[in-house]
Each structure stands twice: as C-alpha cells, then as structure tokens.
Design an enzyme around this catalytic site. Sequence first.
Site, short mmCIF file in Angstrom:
data_model
loop_
_atom_site.label_atom_id
_atom_site.label_comp_id
_atom_site.label_asym_id
_atom_site.label_seq_id
_atom_site.Cartn_x
_atom_site.Cartn_y
_atom_site.Cartn_z
N GLY A 93 -0.68 0.27 6.28
CA GLY A 93 -0.48 0.12 7.12
C GLY A 93 -0.63 -0.92 7.26
O GLY A 93 -1.77 -1.54 9.06
N THR B 23 0.54 -1.02 0.23
CA THR B 23 -0.36 -0.34 -0.13
C THR B 23 0.83 1.57 0.55
O THR B 23 2.09 1.37 0.54
CB THR B 23 -0.34 0.15 1.27
OG1 THR B 23 -1.89 -1.40 0.94
CG2 THR B 23 -2.25 1.35 1.11
N SER C 253 -11.87 -1.89 4.37
CA SER C 253 -10.63 -1.57 4.48
C SER C 253 -10.16 -0.79 5.83
O SER C 253 -11.51 0.19 6.29
CB SER C 253 -10.44 -0.65 3.09
OG SER C 253 -9.28 0.35 3.39
N SER C 254 -8.98 -0.57 5.38
CA SER C 254 -8.68 0.53 6.95
C SER C 254 -7.74 1.97 6.35
O SER C 254 -7.35 2.92 7.28
CB SER C 254 -7.76 -0.80 7.84
OG SER C 254 -8.23 -1.28 8.72
N GLU D 211 -3.31 -4.53 -2.18
CA GLU D 211 -3.72 -5.30 -0.21
C GLU D 211 -1.64 -5.61 -0.18
O GLU D 211 -1.13 -4.59 0.55
CB GLU D 211 -4.15 -6.01 -0.73
CG GLU D 211 -4.85 -6.60 0.51
CD GLU D 211 -4.37 -6.72 2.02
OE1 GLU D 211 -5.03 -6.00 2.43
OE2 GLU D 211 -4.09 -7.99 1.82
#
Length: 590
Positions: free
Chosen positions: A499, A414, A478-479, A434
């Site tokens: 992260g 990422t 997602s984060s 990813e």
Amino acid sequence: MRAIVLLFGLFCALPALAQQAADAVAPEGAGVGVLSVPPMLADSAEAKANGRPVEAGNWMIAAAHPLAVEAGARVLASGGTAADAMVAVQAVLGLVEPQSSGLGGGAFLVWHDGASGEITTLDGRETAPLAATPRLFQDEGGQPLQFFDAVVGGLSVGTPGTPALMAEAHGRWGRAGWPGLFADAIRLAEEGFAVSPRLAGQIAEDATHLSRFADTRDYFLPGGKPLQSGQILRNPDYADTLRRLAEEGVDVFYTGDIAADIVAHVQTAPGNPGVLSEMDLAIYQVKERAAVCTPYRGHEVCGMGPPSSGATTVGQILGLLEPFDLPALGPDSPEAWRLIGDASRLAFADRGRYLADSDYVPVPLKGLLAPNYLRARSELLRGDDALPEVAPGDPEFDHALIRADDRSLELPSTSHISIADTYGNALSMTTTIENGFGSRLMVRGVLLNNELTDFSFVSHEDGHAIANRVEPGKRPRSSMAPTILRRDGQPVLILGSPGGSRIIGYVAKTIIAWVDWGMDAQEAVALPHLVNRFGPYDLEAGAGGLANPLRALGYEVKETDLTSGLHVIAVGERLQGGADPRREGLAYGE
Ligand code: DON
C-alpha cells in the site's frame, strides 16, 4: 494445466462460493473472472467470502495468492519451518503475482524465534548503484523528473535483495533442503497457471508501459493482446532461473551470466538506461538490523527499522494514541478517527523529515520513540477539531542537523507474507518490486524493480539536504511494515500489508482493531480503512458514514479505493488467520 483442473474442481463443487470469493477478491480495476482456488483451500476461500477467520492448531500461512499459499502449506505440513515456507511462497508469488514482488525486488523480514524467543529483522532492500548520484532523478536543469519517466526503464532499478534474503533466512532458520523449495514454482512455471482476475486487470491498465520493452510485451501482451483472466500462462525462462537458483545456490543470481544479463538490460534500456553494474550485484548484502520494538497497551510492537520508516512510524502513531481511551470510543466514533488521523499526521511529519537509510544519514530513532517526546506531542491531540497544521517535532538527538522535508512518491504493488510454524517461529515479510510491474524490464522471466524511485527526487531545498536523497549504495526509504506483536515475549499477532506509504495506516489500524476493539483477525483486516498521512483523509467505501462527521471536524475527506493486502495471523491457544478481501490472498492452516 493443473490449476485449470483445480478451477474446474472448485466450480463443480462450489459454484456459488467461487463466484462469491471472486467478487470478494476483485477490487477496482482488477478485471473480471474467477480466481482459481485449489481444493485444499476451498474452506479458506469460503471463510474469507463470509468474513470469517480461518482457524488451525499447528501452523498457518497467509499470503497473496492461493497457489503461493498452497506451496507454503505443503512445506509447513511436511515439517518445514516458516523460513522454508517463505522461500516456496516467494518463488511462486514471483510467477503468479509478478506485478507485486519477485526475485528482481527487495523485502524486509521480521522473525520471532520459537526456541530462543529472540526477534531478528533482516533488510533485503534494494541498493542504489555505486554510480548513482543525488541527481539521479533530475533533469539537466536540476528539476525532478516526472514519476513515470523515472520509473519505466533502467534508471530506477536497484540491486535486487530478495534472492539473497531468501537464502539468508533459509540458511539461518531453514530445515528443508533448499532445492526442493522451488519445486512447486518450477512446475507451475513450466506447466502454466491460470492468470488471476487482479493480474489480468493490472496488465490491461498498464498496457502502455508494459509494451515499452519487447520481452515484457511478449510475455504480458502476447500478439499485442493483454492476457485475460483464466488464461494459462507459462514462464519457461523463470523456470530456468529458478532451477539454477535451486541447484547452484543464490550466488548464481549475483555473479555470472544472470547478473550480466540483468546489468545489460538495465544499461541498454531504450530511452531510459540505468547505471547498475555487475559490481553492484556482486557486493550486495542482506543486513541484519536492530528490531524497532515499541510498547502499546501491554504489547510489544516489533518491526523493521531504517531504511524502512514502517515500525518507527507505526510505533509513533500508537505511542501518540496510548493516552487516549480508544477502546471506549470504538470504531464508529469520529473522535477515535480524529485522534488516529492526527496522530498519523504528526508521525508522518517526522517521517518526512528524519527517516532514511541510517547507514548514510543519522536518524534520531531513539528520540522519535522516546516516551517523553511522544507524550509531549500527544498533547497536541487534546483539542476537539482536526489540527489546522502539522509540523515535524524536535526529537532529542546527539547530532546537530538541519534537514529539509522529504518529497517522495509511491504507487501500488507489493505483497505481504505471514507465517506461524509448528516450532513456535513467526515470520512477517513484506516483499516488493515497488510500482506495479516494477521498472517493466524483464530479464530471464523476472521483472526488475523500480525501487530507486522510493528515494526523494529532490535532493536538497534551500541549501538543506533531504535525508532520503539518492546516494551510491544507499537503500531507499520504505514504508513497509512487517510486524510481530508480542505479549510476555510471545508472538500474538503477525501482520503487514502492501500500500505504499498507506501501509503504515493499514497496519496501525489493524493493530488498533485487534487490540482495542477486540476484533478477530478477519474483522480487523476487513474493517474499512480511514488513512490520513498529510492532511486529507482517505476513506474507503464502507467508512462513508464517517465522512461528514470528519468534514465537520475540519478534514478534507476523499472517498477512494484503498487496496491494502493485509495478511494477519493471531496466535493464541489456536491460530487464527485473516486475508484481505481487497486482494486475492487466503489464510490456511492445519
Ligand atoms: O517500500 C515501500 O514502501 C514501497 N516501495 C512499497 C510499494 C507498495 O507497497 C505499493 N503498494 N501497493
């Protein structure tokens, strides 16, 4: 070729600086060698190596690789907008940092419009194929697959969204001609670029997975040997793909021979075929979503709503912390980190139960961010020690729902791009394939994502569905937390990071460091990370002084590498940029 000349230029002019910068950007497993930095960015590299922010008056860019920053800077210097520059940056990142993001992946973009003052968020997340079912990542007995058995191959590949997002952003906010935005990336792909220390290190670490598929192995391990830092790498297939995209427009990626080739690779991946079809590509759509904006000490923290959990969870953490005097406590105080750590655990408990793609699953977004809900939950932080246990709360909701808690895994790759242009626009975009090198399947010079493994492998528990289970056409939770902080309607901080689910902690910490502790953009980025998601406290080297005090408060403490890739621009009378010393990126402005 040119990259090597530039490398020489920097070596001759600034040998000590080049080594310093390389030391600063070569974290764990990043391999050895010196990062090639174009002369234009020498001051940026020096500032980063010395822990200083970069300053400028008109525009600024911060991204994960010097060649990508250079490409974006050229666009901005010639009058392009932040959206134009993003297209050029993403095209180069897909070449020079292919392990992290590219045309085969997905991204979220937050845009503050200088003319209208409006904030817009675009969802270019990958989608699950129409043929996917909740049991996609389960064996015949319904047991979840091992993580890498699911990741490597065709099964994990979602319909890529990044090319469509680039086109959508350019169509809405671009000024420069589309084809020209690919010129730097095409040239670099044809002439070659110097493999960076980080890329070389990651190839060496991932040699086994990368060797599974012939195209991927031949590119990253030519003759069976992992590429070395400084080695010149060409990607003519990527140059061809970019040229088609530049000349024929984005549909060329979603229909016709390129789409057919992607589908063929996915469906015939040896040992692990997937179910992506040409129909999935043909119907892919970027979605405009309502921005999630939450208050924090006079600022508005705006970011990406579902299917990302980013802005909601960052917003909850900050909302839970607002009643506490973090400015007085300061960054060296164990009490400050007790509050931050437990606020984060409370927010992650809600995230695990409630957050998923809201097109498929009702998400109590309003309830999760309601001031009375956050105020009541922040009372849980009033004690002196670490909370023994943390459970999801009961946010107000107009649906009757019983959900099971989530079980998803995330591992490194990422990239984050922050841009401020001369027109007052601000762009914050986090972009990904990813896992490092995604699914490891490579088609036409492009690595395909493994984003579908961001879904929960377990679909239900005790008869209760898990919100983030796989469903056809759904986008995995997602984060990623591309963020723009505004004050009085004006952008003041543009930021985001890679992260995995730690992104949320990195972004929240950086906002706290800047808002509460008065740090500049570079200090806020470089401040050692302390991240707590599920109980154990992850501490980075440099935060070690807090380890024992946090243990004394009842935390299990793990000292570990935390490879964020924060790129931050503070917007004030002047622009100030910070680039994460844990990765290879730089900030540059004029
Ligand atoms: O969307 C997400 O949250 C993840 N796929 C992002 C992966 C990531 O950041 C890996 N980081 N180092």
